[in-house]
Design a protein around this motif. Structure first.
Motif, PDB file in Angstrom:
ATOM      1  N   ARG A 129     -15.120  32.132 -11.938  1.00 53.19           N
ATOM      2  CA  ARG A 129     -15.534  31.449 -12.916  1.00 53.19           C
ATOM      3  C   ARG A 129     -14.525  30.390 -12.837  1.00 53.19           C
ATOM      4  NH1 ARG A 129     -16.044  36.876 -14.815  1.00 53.19           N
ATOM      5  NH2 ARG A 129     -13.029  37.217 -15.622  1.00 53.19           N
ATOM      6  N   LEU A 130     -13.815  30.642 -12.093  1.00 49.71           N
ATOM      7  CA  LEU A 130     -12.147  30.012 -11.770  1.00 49.71           C
ATOM      8  C   LEU A 130     -12.997  28.704 -11.531  1.00 49.71           C
ATOM      9  CD1 LEU A 130      -9.077  28.648 -12.380  1.00 49.71           C
ATOM     10  CD2 LEU A 130      -8.795  30.041 -10.190  1.00 49.71           C
ATOM     11  N   ILE A 131     -13.431  28.710  -9.835  1.00 52.21           N
ATOM     12  CA  ILE A 131     -14.281  27.860  -9.940  1.00 52.21           C
ATOM     13  C   ILE A 131     -15.072  26.272  -9.875  1.00 52.21           C
ATOM     14  CG2 ILE A 131     -15.522  27.555  -7.071  1.00 52.21           C
ATOM     15  CD1 ILE A 131     -14.626  30.499  -6.095  1.00 52.21           C
ATOM     16  N   SER A 132     -15.830  27.548 -10.264  1.00 50.47           N
ATOM     17  CA  SER A 132     -16.991  26.559 -11.466  1.00 50.47           C
ATOM     18  C   SER A 132     -16.199  25.439 -12.455  1.00 50.47           C
ATOM     19  CB  SER A 132     -17.595  27.542 -12.212  1.00 50.47           C
ATOM     20  OG  SER A 132     -17.316  27.807 -12.869  1.00 50.47           O
ATOM     21  N   TRP A 133     -14.941  25.777 -13.099  1.00 51.91           N
ATOM     22  CA  TRP A 133     -14.715  25.147 -14.034  1.00 51.91           C
ATOM     23  C   TRP A 133     -13.751  24.536 -13.503  1.00 51.91           C
ATOM     24  CZ3 TRP A 133      -9.554  24.494 -14.438  1.00 51.91           C
ATOM     25  CH2 TRP A 133      -8.664  23.734 -15.462  1.00 51.91           C
ATOM     26  N   LEU A 134     -13.079  24.863 -12.273  1.00 48.39           N
ATOM     27  CA  LEU A 134     -11.876  23.296 -11.445  1.00 48.39           C
ATOM     28  C   LEU A 134     -13.347  22.184 -11.184  1.00 48.39           C
ATOM     29  CD1 LEU A 134      -9.906  25.438  -9.376  1.00 48.39           C
ATOM     30  CD2 LEU A 134      -9.520  24.135 -10.717  1.00 48.39           C
ATOM     31  N   THR A 135     -14.633  22.397 -11.002  1.00 49.10           N
ATOM     32  CA  THR A 135     -15.772  21.690 -10.199  1.00 49.10           C
ATOM     33  C   THR A 135     -16.225  20.432 -12.352  1.00 49.10           C
ATOM     34  OG1 THR A 135     -17.297  23.188 -10.890  1.00 49.10           O
ATOM     35  CG2 THR A 135     -16.819  22.779  -8.113  1.00 49.10           C
ATOM     36  N   THR A 136     -15.604  20.691 -12.679  1.00 47.84           N
ATOM     37  CA  THR A 136     -15.957  20.468 -14.582  1.00 47.84           C
ATOM     38  C   THR A 136     -15.029  19.300 -14.503  1.00 47.84           C
ATOM     39  OG1 THR A 136     -15.525  21.894 -15.638  1.00 47.84           O
ATOM     40  CG2 THR A 136     -16.753  22.281 -15.097  1.00 47.84           C
ATOM     41  N   ASP A 137     -15.555  18.299 -15.330  1.00 51.36           N
ATOM     42  CA  ASP A 137     -14.886  17.209 -15.760  1.00 51.36           C
ATOM     43  C   ASP A 137     -13.100  18.111 -16.249  1.00 51.36           C
ATOM     44  OD1 ASP A 137     -16.215  15.701 -14.508  1.00 51.36           O
ATOM     45  OD2 ASP A 137     -16.984  14.792 -16.321  1.00 51.36           O
ATOM     46  N   GLU A 138     -13.929  18.970 -16.750  1.00 54.03           N
ATOM     47  CA  GLU A 138     -12.382  19.355 -17.613  1.00 54.03           C
ATOM     48  C   GLU A 138     -10.964  19.348 -16.670  1.00 54.03           C
ATOM     49  OE1 GLU A 138     -13.042  23.335 -19.756  1.00 54.03           O
ATOM     50  OE2 GLU A 138     -13.758  22.285 -21.912  1.00 54.03           O
ATOM     51  N   ALA A 139     -11.344  19.650 -15.349  1.00 56.89           N
ATOM     52  CA  ALA A 139     -10.426  19.846 -14.640  1.00 56.89           C
ATOM     53  C   ALA A 139     -10.621  18.532 -13.599  1.00 56.89           C
ATOM     54  CB  ALA A 139     -10.787  21.400 -13.327  1.00 56.89           C
ATOM     55  N   GLU A 140     -10.350  17.372 -14.160  1.00 52.36           N
ATOM     56  CA  GLU A 140     -10.276  16.219 -13.402  1.00 52.36           C
ATOM     57  C   GLU A 140      -8.724  16.019 -12.628  1.00 52.36           C
ATOM     58  OE1 GLU A 140     -11.097  12.795 -14.867  1.00 52.36           O
ATOM     59  OE2 GLU A 140     -11.166  12.936 -16.645  1.00 52.36           O
ATOM     60  N   TRP A 141      -7.819  16.421 -13.556  1.00 49.39           N
ATOM     61  CA  TRP A 141      -6.454  16.360 -13.617  1.00 49.39           C
ATOM     62  C   TRP A 141      -5.737  17.554 -12.384  1.00 49.39           C
ATOM     63  CZ3 TRP A 141      -4.914  11.865 -13.546  1.00 49.39           C
ATOM     64  CH2 TRP A 141      -3.213  11.717 -14.091  1.00 49.39           C
ATOM     65  N   ILE A 142      -6.460  18.087 -11.835  1.00 51.53           N
ATOM     66  CA  ILE A 142      -5.936  19.353 -11.212  1.00 51.53           C
ATOM     67  C   ILE A 142      -6.021  19.155  -9.283  1.00 51.53           C
ATOM     68  CG2 ILE A 142      -6.276  21.786 -10.996  1.00 51.53           C
ATOM     69  CD1 ILE A 142      -6.918  22.017 -13.819  1.00 51.53           C
ATOM     70  N   THR A 143      -5.618  19.047  -8.753  1.00 53.10           N
ATOM     71  CA  THR A 143      -5.655  18.403  -7.731  1.00 53.10           C
ATOM     72  C   THR A 143      -4.680  18.561  -6.285  1.00 53.10           C
ATOM     73  OG1 THR A 143      -6.794  16.683  -6.181  1.00 53.10           O
ATOM     74  CG2 THR A 143      -5.267  16.259  -7.625  1.00 53.10           C
ATOM     75  N   GLY A 144      -5.300  19.582  -5.438  1.00 55.70           N
ATOM     76  CA  GLY A 144      -4.133  19.603  -4.777  1.00 55.70           C
ATOM     77  C   GLY A 144      -3.034  20.899  -4.728  1.00 55.70           C
ATOM     78  N   GLN A 145      -3.638  21.644  -5.092  1.00 56.86           N
ATOM     79  CA  GLN A 145      -3.198  22.786  -5.536  1.00 56.86           C
ATOM     80  C   GLN A 145      -3.971  24.233  -5.263  1.00 56.86           C
ATOM     81  OE1 GLN A 145      -0.612  22.839  -8.108  1.00 56.86           O
ATOM     82  NE2 GLN A 145      -0.891  20.231  -7.660  1.00 56.86           N
ATOM     83  N   VAL A 146      -3.124  24.816  -4.769  1.00 57.30           N
ATOM     84  CA  VAL A 146      -3.377  25.883  -4.033  1.00 57.30           C
ATOM     85  C   VAL A 146      -3.241  27.213  -5.246  1.00 57.30           C
ATOM     86  CG1 VAL A 146      -3.115  28.180  -2.760  1.00 57.30           C
ATOM     87  CG2 VAL A 146      -3.072  25.293  -2.024  1.00 57.30           C
ATOM     88  N   ILE A 147      -3.990  28.138  -6.225  1.00 55.08           N
ATOM     89  CA  ILE A 147      -4.151  28.529  -7.077  1.00 55.08           C
ATOM     90  C   ILE A 147      -4.473  30.514  -7.046  1.00 55.08           C
ATOM     91  CG2 ILE A 147      -5.179  28.603 -10.107  1.00 55.08           C
ATOM     92  CD1 ILE A 147      -5.938  26.114  -9.179  1.00 55.08           C
TER      93      ILE A 147
END
Length: 284
Positions: A257-275
């Motif tokens: 669920r987290l990984i798929s959300w990170l691939t959407t446009d909603e997550a476009e401002w999240i980068t360079g993070q270890v979650i």
């Protein structure tokens, strides 16, 4: 540059198929009980076309064994979740320990999905062939480096070169890598080679995110914590479950669920993070 205006009411409404028209490669997706298949199912449910990579000989050598229905069983499970009838779900093999295999896989996946690849989820890993500091040797270190680290960096390199052929700042570029929490309390003293190899990916996340920023590609790494993929049973299984506040292991769909959300446009401002996505797992 002026600040962006606030989103309109229409923009605030969630698209039920946020990945419609986009394409994804998920590595290590050969078993229906694994994280890779769970991620691919989520991506397909969001509308994406998906290429599932597999290396069945690796699974066959493990205690849990290969999927009884083979890679087609995993692909069928993904097709079952597909929301866009025009989306494709295909699969193919690759031994990513070979130096030239990552670039070849990127080319094959892109070709099978219409010549373009938007999303790379590097989920594969080498299991076993490891030990504590007193027993680890050069062969163990080299094997884990080749599969768990080198192949991922080469996949990202080939993916970046493919994206470079698209118009500048084409939206939808996403890379998600996987780590294992070896930098958290307790570390992984019984799996030195694996822990080192996965730790290198965590350390490289910000550098890769910076390298791909101009191409509008985000790069993030997810630590899914202990996930029940069939590798532990009996009292040991129960002991790990007791370390979760919820009293249960993570299941493959939890990190998916987290990984798929990170691939959407909603997550476009999240980068360079270890979650870390560990359900409150108590380490140490």
């Amino acid at each position: 540059m002026p600040a962006l205006p606030p989103p309109t009411p229409d923009a605030l409404r969630r698209d039920p198929l946020p990945l419609r028209g986009r394409t994804a490669l998920v590595t290590g997706a050969s078993r229906r009980g694994g994280i890779g298949c769970a991620v691919a199912r989520r991506l397909a449910a969001y509308g994406a076309s998906v290429y599932l990579h597999h290396h069945v000989p690796h699974d066959a050598d493990q205690p849990w064994g290969a999927d009884p229905e083979g890679p087609e069983g995993a692909a069928a499970a993904v097709r079952e979740a597909r929301a866009d009838p025009d989306a494709r779900v295909v699969h193919g093999p690759a031994d990513l320990a070979a130096p030239d295999a990552p670039a070849a896989l990127i080319a094959t996946a892109a070709g099978a999905l219409g010549g373009r690849l938007d999303i790379l989820v590097a989920n594969h890993a080498l299991s076993g062939s490891d030990g504590p500091l007193d027993t680890v040797d050069a062969a163990m270190l080299d094997a884990h480096w080749a599969v768990d680290t080198r192949s991922v960096i080469l996949l990202v390199q080939a993916y970046a070169r493919l994206r470079a052929a698209l118009p500048a700042r084409t939206p939808g570029g996403r890379v998600v890598m996987m780590t294992s929490g070896q930098d958290l309390a307790g570390g992984m003293p019984g799996e030195i080679a694996y822990g080192l190899a996965k730790g290198a990916l965590a350390s490289a996340t910000r550098s890769l995110a910076t390298a791909l920023a101009d191409a509008a590609v985000t790069v993030n790494t997810v630590n899914p914590g202990p996930v029940d993929t069939g590798y532990l049973t009996g009292p040991a299984y129960d002991a790990v479950a007791a370390l979760f506040p919820g009293g249960r292991w993570g299941m493959p769909d939890d990190p998916a669920r987290l990984i798929s959300w990170l691939t959407t446009d909603e997550a476009e401002w999240i980068t360079g993070q270890v979650i870390d996505s560990e359900g409150g797992f108590r380490r140490g």
